[in-house]
Design an enzyme around this catalytic site. Structure first.
Site, PDB file in Angstrom:
ATOM      1  N   ASP A   1      -1.101  -6.957  -5.374  1.00 51.18           N
ATOM      2  CA  ASP A   1      -2.382  -7.000  -4.677  1.00 51.18           C
ATOM      3  C   ASP A   1      -2.159  -7.833  -3.417  1.00 51.18           C
ATOM      4  O   ASP A   1      -1.765  -9.003  -3.512  1.00 51.18           O
ATOM      5  CB  ASP A   1      -3.428  -7.663  -5.599  1.00 51.18           C
ATOM      6  CG  ASP A   1      -4.794  -7.773  -4.942  1.00 51.18           C
ATOM      7  OD1 ASP A   1      -4.904  -7.565  -3.712  1.00 51.18           O
ATOM      8  OD2 ASP A   1      -5.760  -8.089  -5.665  1.00 51.18           O
TER       9      ASP A   1
ATOM     10  N   GLY B   1       0.829  -1.218   0.000  1.00 52.32           N
ATOM     11  CA  GLY B   1       0.000   0.000   0.000  1.00 52.32           C
ATOM     12  C   GLY B   1       0.854   1.254   0.000  1.00 52.32           C
ATOM     13  O   GLY B   1       0.503   2.284   0.585  1.00 52.32           O
TER      14      GLY B   1
ATOM     15  N   TYR C   1     -14.324  -0.710  10.271  1.00 54.87           N
ATOM     16  CA  TYR C   1     -12.903  -0.357  10.369  1.00 54.87           C
ATOM     17  C   TYR C   1     -12.365  -0.678  11.770  1.00 54.87           C
ATOM     18  O   TYR C   1     -11.303  -1.276  11.923  1.00 54.87           O
ATOM     19  CB  TYR C   1     -12.760   1.127  10.058  1.00 54.87           C
ATOM     20  CG  TYR C   1     -11.357   1.689  10.045  1.00 54.87           C
ATOM     21  CD1 TYR C   1     -10.453   1.344   9.056  1.00 54.87           C
ATOM     22  CD2 TYR C   1     -10.958   2.611  11.010  1.00 54.87           C
ATOM     23  CE1 TYR C   1      -9.174   1.898   9.021  1.00 54.87           C
ATOM     24  CE2 TYR C   1      -9.693   3.181  10.982  1.00 54.87           C
ATOM     25  CZ  TYR C   1      -8.804   2.822   9.984  1.00 54.87           C
ATOM     26  OH  TYR C   1      -7.546   3.385   9.956  1.00 54.87           O
TER      27      TYR C   1
ATOM     28  N   ASP D   1       2.273  -1.686  -4.435  1.00 56.05           N
ATOM     29  CA  ASP D   1       0.887  -1.227  -4.322  1.00 56.05           C
ATOM     30  C   ASP D   1       0.095  -1.900  -5.434  1.00 56.05           C
ATOM     31  O   ASP D   1       0.680  -2.362  -6.423  1.00 56.05           O
ATOM     32  CB  ASP D   1       0.796   0.301  -4.462  1.00 56.05           C
ATOM     33  CG  ASP D   1      -0.494   0.875  -3.849  1.00 56.05           C
ATOM     34  OD1 ASP D   1      -0.408   1.520  -2.780  1.00 56.05           O
ATOM     35  OD2 ASP D   1      -1.578   0.676  -4.432  1.00 56.05           O
ATOM     36  N   ILE D   2      -1.220  -1.908  -5.287  1.00 51.44           N
ATOM     37  CA  ILE D   2      -2.071  -2.486  -6.336  1.00 51.44           C
ATOM     38  C   ILE D   2      -2.084  -1.593  -7.577  1.00 51.44           C
ATOM     39  O   ILE D   2      -2.379  -2.024  -8.671  1.00 51.44           O
ATOM     40  CB  ILE D   2      -3.504  -2.732  -5.789  1.00 51.44           C
ATOM     41  CG1 ILE D   2      -4.263  -3.722  -6.680  1.00 51.44           C
ATOM     42  CG2 ILE D   2      -4.253  -1.434  -5.591  1.00 51.44           C
ATOM     43  CD1 ILE D   2      -5.541  -4.247  -6.040  1.00 51.44           C
ATOM     44  N   ARG D   3      -1.753  -0.296  -7.373  1.00 50.69           N
ATOM     45  CA  ARG D   3      -1.686   0.637  -8.505  1.00 50.69           C
ATOM     46  C   ARG D   3      -0.287   1.217  -8.569  1.00 50.69           C
ATOM     47  O   ARG D   3       0.351   1.399  -7.526  1.00 50.69           O
ATOM     48  CB  ARG D   3      -2.737   1.746  -8.373  1.00 50.69           C
ATOM     49  CG  ARG D   3      -2.524   2.585  -7.147  1.00 50.69           C
ATOM     50  CD  ARG D   3      -3.764   3.356  -6.729  1.00 50.69           C
ATOM     51  NE  ARG D   3      -3.572   3.877  -5.381  1.00 50.69           N
ATOM     52  CZ  ARG D   3      -3.230   5.123  -5.075  1.00 50.69           C
ATOM     53  NH1 ARG D   3      -3.083   6.030  -6.009  1.00 50.69           N
ATOM     54  NH2 ARG D   3      -3.053   5.509  -3.818  1.00 50.69           N
TER      55      ARG D   3
ATOM     56  N   GLY E   1      -0.174   5.158  -0.869  1.00 52.60           N
ATOM     57  CA  GLY E   1      -1.193   5.874  -0.112  1.00 52.60           C
ATOM     58  C   GLY E   1      -0.657   7.077   0.642  1.00 52.60           C
ATOM     59  O   GLY E   1       0.502   7.466   0.473  1.00 52.60           O
ATOM     60  N   GLN E   2      -1.522   7.641   1.505  1.00 45.73           N
ATOM     61  CA  GLN E   2      -1.151   8.871   2.227  1.00 45.73           C
ATOM     62  C   GLN E   2       0.099   8.656   3.078  1.00 45.73           C
ATOM     63  O   GLN E   2       1.018   9.472   3.050  1.00 45.73           O
ATOM     64  CB  GLN E   2      -2.318   9.340   3.117  1.00 45.73           C
ATOM     65  CG  GLN E   2      -2.101  10.745   3.670  1.00 45.73           C
ATOM     66  CD  GLN E   2      -2.950  11.057   4.897  1.00 45.73           C
ATOM     67  OE1 GLN E   2      -3.594  10.188   5.477  1.00 45.73           O
ATOM     68  NE2 GLN E   2      -2.930  12.311   5.295  1.00 45.73           N
TER      69      GLN E   2
ATOM     70  N   LYS F   1      -9.547  -3.257  13.002  1.00 47.00           N
ATOM     71  CA  LYS F   1      -8.333  -2.807  13.699  1.00 47.00           C
ATOM     72  C   LYS F   1      -8.131  -3.573  15.007  1.00 47.00           C
ATOM     73  O   LYS F   1      -7.006  -3.953  15.342  1.00 47.00           O
ATOM     74  CB  LYS F   1      -8.375  -1.294  13.949  1.00 47.00           C
ATOM     75  CG  LYS F   1      -8.179  -0.463  12.670  1.00 47.00           C
ATOM     76  CD  LYS F   1      -6.872  -0.769  11.982  1.00 47.00           C
ATOM     77  CE  LYS F   1      -6.539   0.141  10.824  1.00 47.00           C
ATOM     78  NZ  LYS F   1      -5.454  -0.383   9.983  1.00 47.00           N
TER      79      LYS F   1
HETATM   80  P1  NAD Z   1      -4.506   5.169   1.921  1.00 52.40           P
HETATM   81  O1  NAD Z   1      -5.939   4.846   1.660  1.00 52.40           O
HETATM   82  O2  NAD Z   1      -4.026   6.538   1.638  1.00 52.40           O
HETATM   83  O3  NAD Z   1      -3.568   4.153   1.132  1.00 52.40           O
HETATM   84  C1  NAD Z   1      -3.830   2.782   1.055  1.00 52.40           C
HETATM   85  C2  NAD Z   1      -3.067   2.222  -0.122  1.00 52.40           C
HETATM   86  O4  NAD Z   1      -3.389   0.829  -0.225  1.00 52.40           O
HETATM   87  C3  NAD Z   1      -3.464   2.868  -1.471  1.00 52.40           C
HETATM   88  O5  NAD Z   1      -2.303   3.332  -2.147  1.00 52.40           O
HETATM   89  C4  NAD Z   1      -4.147   1.735  -2.238  1.00 52.40           C
HETATM   90  O6  NAD Z   1      -3.883   1.766  -3.626  1.00 52.40           O
HETATM   91  C5  NAD Z   1      -3.515   0.512  -1.601  1.00 52.40           C
HETATM   92  N1  NAD Z   1      -4.344  -0.687  -1.741  1.00 52.40           N
HETATM   93  C6  NAD Z   1      -5.687  -0.790  -1.691  1.00 52.40           C
HETATM   94  N2  NAD Z   1      -6.063  -2.062  -1.919  1.00 52.40           N
HETATM   95  C7  NAD Z   1      -4.922  -2.773  -2.135  1.00 52.40           C
HETATM   96  C8  NAD Z   1      -4.659  -4.123  -2.415  1.00 52.40           C
HETATM   97  N3  NAD Z   1      -5.640  -5.034  -2.543  1.00 52.40           N
HETATM   98  N4  NAD Z   1      -3.360  -4.517  -2.551  1.00 52.40           N
HETATM   99  C9  NAD Z   1      -2.349  -3.617  -2.437  1.00 52.40           C
HETATM  100  N5  NAD Z   1      -2.551  -2.314  -2.177  1.00 52.40           N
HETATM  101  C10 NAD Z   1      -3.828  -1.896  -2.024  1.00 52.40           C
HETATM  102  O7  NAD Z   1      -4.216   4.767   3.458  1.00 52.40           O
HETATM  103  P2  NAD Z   1      -3.150   5.395   4.462  1.00 52.40           P
HETATM  104  O8  NAD Z   1      -3.752   6.614   5.048  1.00 52.40           O
HETATM  105  O9  NAD Z   1      -1.826   5.466   3.831  1.00 52.40           O
HETATM  106  O10 NAD Z   1      -3.192   4.283   5.617  1.00 52.40           O
HETATM  107  C11 NAD Z   1      -2.255   3.229   5.717  1.00 52.40           C
HETATM  108  C12 NAD Z   1      -2.547   2.464   6.997  1.00 52.40           C
HETATM  109  O11 NAD Z   1      -2.512   3.354   8.121  1.00 52.40           O
HETATM  110  C13 NAD Z   1      -3.932   1.786   7.050  1.00 52.40           C
HETATM  111  O12 NAD Z   1      -3.839   0.581   7.766  1.00 52.40           O
HETATM  112  C14 NAD Z   1      -4.751   2.777   7.849  1.00 52.40           C
HETATM  113  O13 NAD Z   1      -5.834   2.149   8.482  1.00 52.40           O
HETATM  114  C15 NAD Z   1      -3.723   3.263   8.843  1.00 52.40           C
HETATM  115  N6  NAD Z   1      -4.077   4.556   9.430  1.00 52.40           N
HETATM  116  C16 NAD Z   1      -4.091   5.691   8.672  1.00 52.40           C
HETATM  117  C17 NAD Z   1      -4.435   6.898   9.266  1.00 52.40           C
HETATM  118  C18 NAD Z   1      -4.457   8.185   8.469  1.00 52.40           C
HETATM  119  O14 NAD Z   1      -4.884   9.217   8.985  1.00 52.40           O
HETATM  120  N7  NAD Z   1      -4.011   8.192   7.236  1.00 52.40           N
HETATM  121  C19 NAD Z   1      -4.760   6.944  10.625  1.00 52.40           C
HETATM  122  C20 NAD Z   1      -4.758   5.763  11.361  1.00 52.40           C
HETATM  123  C21 NAD Z   1      -4.387   4.575  10.760  1.00 52.40           C
END
Ligand code: NAD
Length: 315
Positions: free
Chosen positions: A49, A8, A138, A34-36, A11-12, A142
């Protein structure tokens, strides 16, 4: 030498974590997956994936990984819209990542969240060890994930570590569908339009942290002496707790004409209402020296400065 594989990674969190870890440990020692595919990844990258356990295993083995950081997940608001999909991805992806780590003997990190708490959890200064009966999909994921990671540690001796992140605020990659996303959107709208309509109601306190502190927390926890860790999955971490009026007031210190009104989204408001107002991070401080540098004012100054630059460049 660390060889870190991240799922992943676009992502953010992942997109900035990859850059931070490449700075710390060398570009060739951090494999983003990442998946993308996103073009910004300068360094090793594989499309993966996380539901494909065999490919995850093969990629980790070929890379010679010694660490797995599992970021792929569906976030709180999106998971509420697609609960069964969220269960399958959040639990299926996690168990695959844990199994690959067990098979290859990898150190393991995955983030939990303040979403692992629920309405019956003490709301103020929420302790590290407390009632966890969340009412969102969610949150269910968790809590189950925290337990599963602890299980892999006690049952198989896997070095699993995690934090309960609060809402994370960043200026690089947009957030992926969480309840605290308003606290990122507000800065973009302040710079672009000078005003913001909040979907979270006045008076709703939630914990937050600036991304540089979140990334440093991951590095510090993974490097911590395991003998000092009483807890593992997952540590409360936070830098600040505020409600919409307070972040607006802080923005007004830099932009006196900034305006805010409200159009509350009942789904995300209900999630916010079920979460703590503020959590206690003392276990993280005591066991591995967690420390956040940015408070609300320092984060706001940095966010506005970076976004003004970013938005003027893209205009
Ligand atoms: P995000 O949604 O920004 O990124 C998730 C990434 O996972 C994306 O790039 C997406 O393409 C990828 N993804 C989705 N499905 C997939 C698959 N099947 N295979 C591979 N990749 C896949 O999420 P984030 O904010 O970067 O969060 C990452 C982790 O941190 C998560 O577990 C989230 O619950 C946790 N978290 C985030 C926050 C926050 O504020 N951002 C807060 C608490 C916990």
């Amino acid at each position: 030498m660390k060889k870190i594989m991240i799922t992943g990674a676009c992502g953010q969190i992942g997109s900035e974590l990859v850059a931070k870890l490449r700075d710390e440990y060398g570009k060739e020692n951090v494999l983003a997956t990442d998946i993308r595919e996103v073009s910004m990844q300068a360094g090793p990258f594989e499309v993966l994936d996380v539901m494909d356990a065999q490919r995850m295993h093969d990629i980790a083995k070929d890379f010679g990984a010694d660490t797995m950081m599992h970021m792929a997940a569906l976030l709180s608001a999106t998971a509420e819209a697609k609960p069964l999909f969220a269960w399958n991805l959040n639990m299926g992806g996690l168990v695959n990542a844990l199994e690959v780590s067990r098979e290859l003997g990898l150190q393991f990190f995955t983030p939990s969240s303040i979403g692992a708490f629920g309405p019956s959890t003490p709301k103020h200064n929420t302790p590290q060890d407390t009632l966890q009966r969340p009412t969102t999909m969610y949150g269910v994921n968790k809590v189950a994930g925290e337990l599963l990671c602890d299980y892999y540690h006690t049952r198989f001796g896997l070095d699993t570590r995690g934090v309960r992140f609060p809402g994370l605020i960043s200026n690089v990659t947009p957030p992926g569908g969480g309840t605290t996303d308003y606290a990122v959107d507000i800065y973009y709208k302040a710079v672009q339009e000078g005003k913001y309509t909040s979907y979270i109601a006045k008076g709703s306190y939630m914990d937050m942290m600036y991304m540089p502190d979140a990334l440093q927390a991951i590095v510090d926890l993974m490097e911590a002496n395991p003998e000092k860790l009483i807890h593992r999955n997952a540590f409360n971490v936070t830098a600040m707790s505020f409600e919409p009026e307070e972040i607006a007031a802080t923005i007004r210190k830099q932009m006196p004409d900034f305006q805010m009104d409200y159009d509350v989204d009942p789904v995300r408001q209900a999630i916010a209402d079920s979460w703590p107002d503020s959590i206690d991070a003392s276990a993280a401080k005591e066991e591995w020296g967690f420390k956040a540098k940015y408070d609300l004012d320092a984060m706001t100054i940095d966010m506005l400065k970076k976004l003004e630059k970013k938005i003027s460049h893209s205009a």
